[in-house]
Design an enzyme around this catalytic site. Structure first.
Site, mmCIF file in Angstrom:
data_model
loop_
_atom_site.group_PDB
_atom_site.id
_atom_site.type_symbol
_atom_site.label_atom_id
_atom_site.label_comp_id
_atom_site.label_asym_id
_atom_site.label_seq_id
_atom_site.Cartn_x
_atom_site.Cartn_y
_atom_site.Cartn_z
ATOM 1 N N ARG A 96 18.387 -34.296 -9.205
ATOM 2 C CA ARG A 96 19.781 -34.085 -8.772
ATOM 3 C C ARG A 96 20.427 -35.464 -8.694
ATOM 4 O O ARG A 96 19.934 -36.347 -7.996
ATOM 5 C CB ARG A 96 19.824 -33.398 -7.405
ATOM 6 C CG ARG A 96 21.202 -33.453 -6.782
ATOM 7 C CD ARG A 96 21.364 -32.595 -5.565
ATOM 8 N NE ARG A 96 21.480 -31.198 -5.948
ATOM 9 C CZ ARG A 96 22.054 -30.260 -5.194
ATOM 10 N NH1 ARG A 96 22.557 -30.554 -4.006
ATOM 11 N NH2 ARG A 96 22.112 -29.013 -5.605
ATOM 12 N N HIS A 131 25.735 -27.584 -13.126
ATOM 13 C CA HIS A 131 24.772 -27.067 -12.148
ATOM 14 C C HIS A 131 24.131 -25.804 -12.746
ATOM 15 O O HIS A 131 24.348 -24.683 -12.259
ATOM 16 C CB HIS A 131 25.485 -26.769 -10.827
ATOM 17 C CG HIS A 131 24.577 -26.646 -9.645
ATOM 18 N ND1 HIS A 131 23.193 -26.797 -9.727
ATOM 19 C CD2 HIS A 131 24.835 -26.363 -8.335
ATOM 20 C CE1 HIS A 131 22.672 -26.618 -8.531
ATOM 21 N NE2 HIS A 131 23.633 -26.350 -7.666
ATOM 22 N N GLN A 157 22.206 -23.128 -10.667
ATOM 23 C CA GLN A 157 23.090 -22.270 -9.877
ATOM 24 C C GLN A 157 23.584 -21.095 -10.715
ATOM 25 O O GLN A 157 23.644 -19.953 -10.242
ATOM 26 C CB GLN A 157 24.300 -23.102 -9.386
ATOM 27 C CG GLN A 157 25.253 -22.317 -8.519
ATOM 28 C CD GLN A 157 24.601 -21.891 -7.219
ATOM 29 O OE1 GLN A 157 24.051 -22.718 -6.500
ATOM 30 N NE2 GLN A 157 24.658 -20.605 -6.893
ATOM 31 N N ASP A 216 34.398 -22.759 -5.095
ATOM 32 C CA ASP A 216 33.462 -23.784 -4.626
ATOM 33 C C ASP A 216 34.267 -24.804 -3.837
ATOM 34 O O ASP A 216 35.514 -24.765 -3.830
ATOM 35 C CB ASP A 216 32.753 -24.421 -5.850
ATOM 36 C CG ASP A 216 31.659 -25.412 -5.466
ATOM 37 O OD1 ASP A 216 31.205 -25.388 -4.294
ATOM 38 O OD2 ASP A 216 31.263 -26.214 -6.324
ATOM 39 N N CYS A 241 28.664 -20.941 -4.449
ATOM 40 C CA CYS A 241 27.305 -21.508 -4.553
ATOM 41 C C CYS A 241 26.799 -22.030 -3.217
ATOM 42 O O CYS A 241 25.591 -22.196 -3.053
ATOM 43 C CB CYS A 241 27.271 -22.598 -5.616
ATOM 44 S SG CYS A 241 28.280 -24.041 -5.213
ATOM 45 N N ARG A 278 18.536 -18.231 -5.969
ATOM 46 C CA ARG A 278 18.100 -19.536 -6.479
ATOM 47 C C ARG A 278 16.572 -19.561 -6.567
ATOM 48 O O ARG A 278 15.991 -20.052 -7.531
ATOM 49 C CB ARG A 278 18.596 -20.675 -5.557
ATOM 50 C CG ARG A 278 20.105 -20.845 -5.521
ATOM 51 C CD ARG A 278 20.644 -21.356 -6.856
ATOM 52 N NE ARG A 278 20.040 -22.610 -7.239
ATOM 53 C CZ ARG A 278 20.428 -23.826 -6.819
ATOM 54 N NH1 ARG A 278 21.465 -23.944 -6.028
ATOM 55 N NH2 ARG A 278 19.811 -24.931 -7.228
HETATM 56 N N1 NVA Z 1 30.396 -28.673 -6.447
HETATM 57 C C1 NVA Z 1 29.485 -28.930 -5.359
HETATM 58 C C2 NVA Z 1 28.276 -28.084 -5.478
HETATM 59 C C3 NVA Z 1 27.274 -28.239 -4.392
HETATM 60 C C4 NVA Z 1 26.051 -27.392 -4.600
HETATM 61 C C5 NVA Z 1 29.107 -30.390 -5.333
HETATM 62 O O1 NVA Z 1 28.829 -30.948 -6.396
HETATM 63 O O2 NVA Z 1 29.111 -30.990 -4.255
HETATM 64 N N1 CP Z 2 24.204 -24.529 -4.117
HETATM 65 C C1 CP Z 2 23.445 -25.611 -3.991
HETATM 66 O O1 CP Z 2 22.994 -26.211 -4.988
HETATM 67 O O2 CP Z 2 23.196 -25.977 -2.712
HETATM 68 P P1 CP Z 2 22.460 -27.289 -2.201
HETATM 69 O O3 CP Z 2 23.412 -28.443 -2.419
HETATM 70 O O4 CP Z 2 22.172 -27.037 -0.763
HETATM 71 O O5 CP Z 2 21.214 -27.486 -3.019
#
Ligand code: NVA
Ligand code: CP
Length: 314
Positions: A111, A138, A141, A229, A271, A299
């Site tokens: 990540r 993502h 997701q 989101d 998500c 997930r």
């Molecule tokens: N769009 C959000 C998703 C978190 C799972 C982010 O990147 O922070």
């Molecule tokens: N939706 C998602 O990826 O959540 P986290 O940031 O908690 O992993």
């Protein structure tokens, strides 16, 4: 070329980087594996003896815990790492990290807020690399989201999904999913937050029905699924534009009035983590059309499908 020589060429690892890199049949196969995993139909411990490194540059609850638990349930060994504890966090290149890690582990998940890092990691890795979120995508997701839609409403092909809010990383994976899973995607964003034109063009070139607009009501009208989101993603946190985004995005909030415009049996997805009262109201998130916690649960199951495919085990 002799057969012996042929076997010296290592097979390319099955990376799970972007939905657009993978064909529809492979993604459908993973999705069906995820559904089987949820039904308890993956026998034995297929990941026995396998170690999967889970590398985090930024925080996570769902991705971290669902991968860790899922790998253990499949009999494998998760290795949780943060880039703060790794030389990757103080300048060792993703390429050298990949060369080293490939000698220790059977697969890696990363990540990161910089998609270039995961691309370099994958280029030099001899084991599968899984995208656990980047600034532009993502895909794990989306596998969970596809599973969630289909368990509640049946096949997603031919359905209308409406995205309202920021054209962020999750929205960009939705565009790729629309091309691969064959649903219509309407995206309502302010002009300054539309998803990248090249991605929309790519999807349309694949035959996907992607409709871009500014009006969230037009986007959700009659849709079977409404998705949103956060207004400020992790990769936007340093851009100093939080207040501006909040002002821009308030009209895109998923509230009861907006959901009323969707199909009467529409489901609502997010998500998570959610910012209640911002992109989604409590009333919708805790209401009867919300499937956000099934989505979070999925997930766990969907990623088992990804892992089994990536490791060549199913
Ligand atoms: N769009 C959000 C998703 C978190 C799972 C982010 O990147 O922070
Ligand atoms: N939706 C998602 O990826 O959540 P986290 O940031 O908690 O992993």
């Amino acid at each position: 070329m002799s057969a012996a020589l042929k076997t010296e060429v290592p097979a390319k690892p099955r990376h799970f980087l972007e939905l657009m890199d993978l064909d529809a049949a492979s993604l459908r196969h993973m999705l069906e594996l995820g559904k089987r995993a949820k039904r308890g139909e993956i026998p034995g411990k297929p990941l026995a003896g396998k170690t999967v490194a889970l590398i985090f540059e930024i925080p996570s609850t769902r991705t971290r815990v669902s991968f860790e638990v899922g790998i253990r349930q499949l009999g494998g060994e998760p290795l949780i790492l943060t880039t703060r504890d790794m030389q990757l966090g103080r300048g060792e290149s993703p390429a050298d990290t990949a060369r080293v890690m490939s000698r220790y582990v059977d697969a890696m998940m990363l990540r990161t807020t910089d998609v270039a890092k995961i691309r370099e990691l994958a280029e030099y890795s001899t084991v599968p690399v899984i995208n656990g979120l980047t600034n532009v995508s993502h895909p794990c997701q989306l596998m969970a989201d596809m599973q969630t839609f289909e368990e509640h409403r049946g096949p997603i092909a031919g359905q209308v999904v409406a995205w309202t809010g920021d054209g962020n990383n999750v929205a960009q994976s939705f565009i790729q999913a629309a091309a691969r899973f064959n649903f219509t995607l309407r995206i309502a964003t302010p002009d300054s937050l539309t998803p990248p034109a090249h991605l929309v063009e790519w999807a349309r070139g694949q035959g996907a029905k992607i409709e871009l607009m500014n009006d969230p009501i037009a986007a959700v009208r009659g849709a079977r699924c409404v998705v949103t989101d956060t207004w400020v993603s992790m990769n936007d946190e340093a851009d100093g534009a939080k207040l501006n985004r909040h002002n821009l995005l308030m009209p895109y909030q998923v509230n009861a009035a907006l959901v009323k415009q969707a199909a009467p049996d529409a489901i609502v997805m997010h998500c998570l983590p959610a910012h209640r009262g911002e992109e989604i109201t409590d009333e919708v998130m805790d209401g009867p059309q919300s499937v956000v916690f099934d989505e979070a649960e999925n997930r766990l199951h969907a990623q088992k499908g990804v892992l089994l495919w990536a490791l060549g085990l199913a």
